[in-house]
Design a protein around this motif. Sequence first.
Motif, PDB file in Angstrom:
ATOM      1  N   GLU A  89      24.203  -4.032   4.461  1.00 46.07           N
ATOM      2  CA  GLU A  89      25.602  -4.370   4.792  1.00 46.07           C
ATOM      3  C   GLU A  89      26.224  -5.379   4.131  1.00 46.07           C
ATOM      4  O   GLU A  89      27.541  -5.402   3.837  1.00 46.07           O
ATOM      5  CB  GLU A  89      25.526  -4.415   6.285  1.00 46.07           C
ATOM      6  N   ALA A  90      25.297  -6.423   3.799  1.00 45.28           N
ATOM      7  CA  ALA A  90      26.099  -7.537   3.147  1.00 45.28           C
ATOM      8  C   ALA A  90      26.391  -7.287   1.945  1.00 45.28           C
ATOM      9  O   ALA A  90      27.367  -7.967   1.247  1.00 45.28           O
ATOM     10  CB  ALA A  90      24.857  -8.886   3.180  1.00 45.28           C
ATOM     11  N   ARG A 119      27.519  -0.227  10.086  1.00 49.41           N
ATOM     12  CA  ARG A 119      26.955  -0.101  11.367  1.00 49.41           C
ATOM     13  C   ARG A 119      28.197   0.632  12.073  1.00 49.41           C
ATOM     14  O   ARG A 119      29.284   0.125  12.055  1.00 49.41           O
ATOM     15  CB  ARG A 119      26.573  -1.093  12.187  1.00 49.41           C
ATOM     16  N   ASP A 165      20.693  -5.197   7.186  1.00 51.69           N
ATOM     17  CA  ASP A 165      21.520  -6.353   7.140  1.00 51.69           C
ATOM     18  C   ASP A 165      21.881  -6.616   5.708  1.00 51.69           C
ATOM     19  O   ASP A 165      22.877  -6.900   5.041  1.00 51.69           O
ATOM     20  CB  ASP A 165      20.829  -7.617   7.833  1.00 51.69           C
ATOM     21  N   THR A 205      16.252  -3.395  10.821  1.00 45.65           N
ATOM     22  CA  THR A 205      17.334  -4.522  10.976  1.00 45.65           C
ATOM     23  C   THR A 205      17.499  -5.177   9.716  1.00 45.65           C
ATOM     24  O   THR A 205      18.736  -5.412   9.240  1.00 45.65           O
ATOM     25  CB  THR A 205      17.125  -5.137  12.118  1.00 45.65           C
ATOM     26  N   THR A 206      16.355  -5.750   9.242  1.00 49.82           N
ATOM     27  CA  THR A 206      16.417  -6.698   7.870  1.00 49.82           C
ATOM     28  C   THR A 206      17.231  -5.953   6.758  1.00 49.82           C
ATOM     29  O   THR A 206      17.823  -6.551   5.927  1.00 49.82           O
ATOM     30  CB  THR A 206      15.010  -7.044   7.704  1.00 49.82           C
TER      31      THR A 206
END
Length: 151
Positions: free
Chosen positions: A81-82, A88, A78, A74-75
Motif C-alpha cells: 500500500e505504501a 484497502r 502495508d 498486514t505487514t
Amino acid sequence: MPTPEPTVTTNLPEQLVRLTRRMQRAQKRHMAHLDIAFTPAQSRLLRIVGHCRGTPPRMADLAERLEVVPRAVTTLVDALEAQGAVRRVPDPANRRVVRIELTDTGRSTLRALRSARRAAAEEILAPLTADQREVLGGLLSTLVDGPGEPH
C-alpha cells in the motif's frame, strides 16, 4: 569403508533449492531497470490479489492462501500500500471486513513482474530442447498438482 557417491535422488533437494535461488536472481536482474523493489512474499501477494476475479480478497483469504498468520499479511499489505500497488477497501456487505484490491500501479507492476519471471525462465530453460521443456513441464505439474498438498 569409502562414502558412496551421492545419487541424483539424494541431490534433488539441493538442486531444487539452487534452481529456485537461480530463478529469483534472474528475475531480480530482469527487474533491475524497472525500479521495482518487492520481496518475494510481496510479489506473491500481489500475484494472488491479481488472480482474484470478481470480489477482491479479504485479508483472511490472503493469509490462508499464503499459509501465514494474518499479522504477516498486514505487514505485506502495508508495504504494498505504501508503494501504491494495493489499497484497502471496505466490503460493501460488511463494513468490518477489509478487502484488498490492486491499483493501476499494482496492475502495471504485476505485468512487469510477470514479464521478468518469463524472461528469467527463458534464460534458465535456454539449454533445454522443446521436448525436454515439455517433459520438465509435465514433471513439474505432477509435483505441483500431485497428492500430498491441499490445493
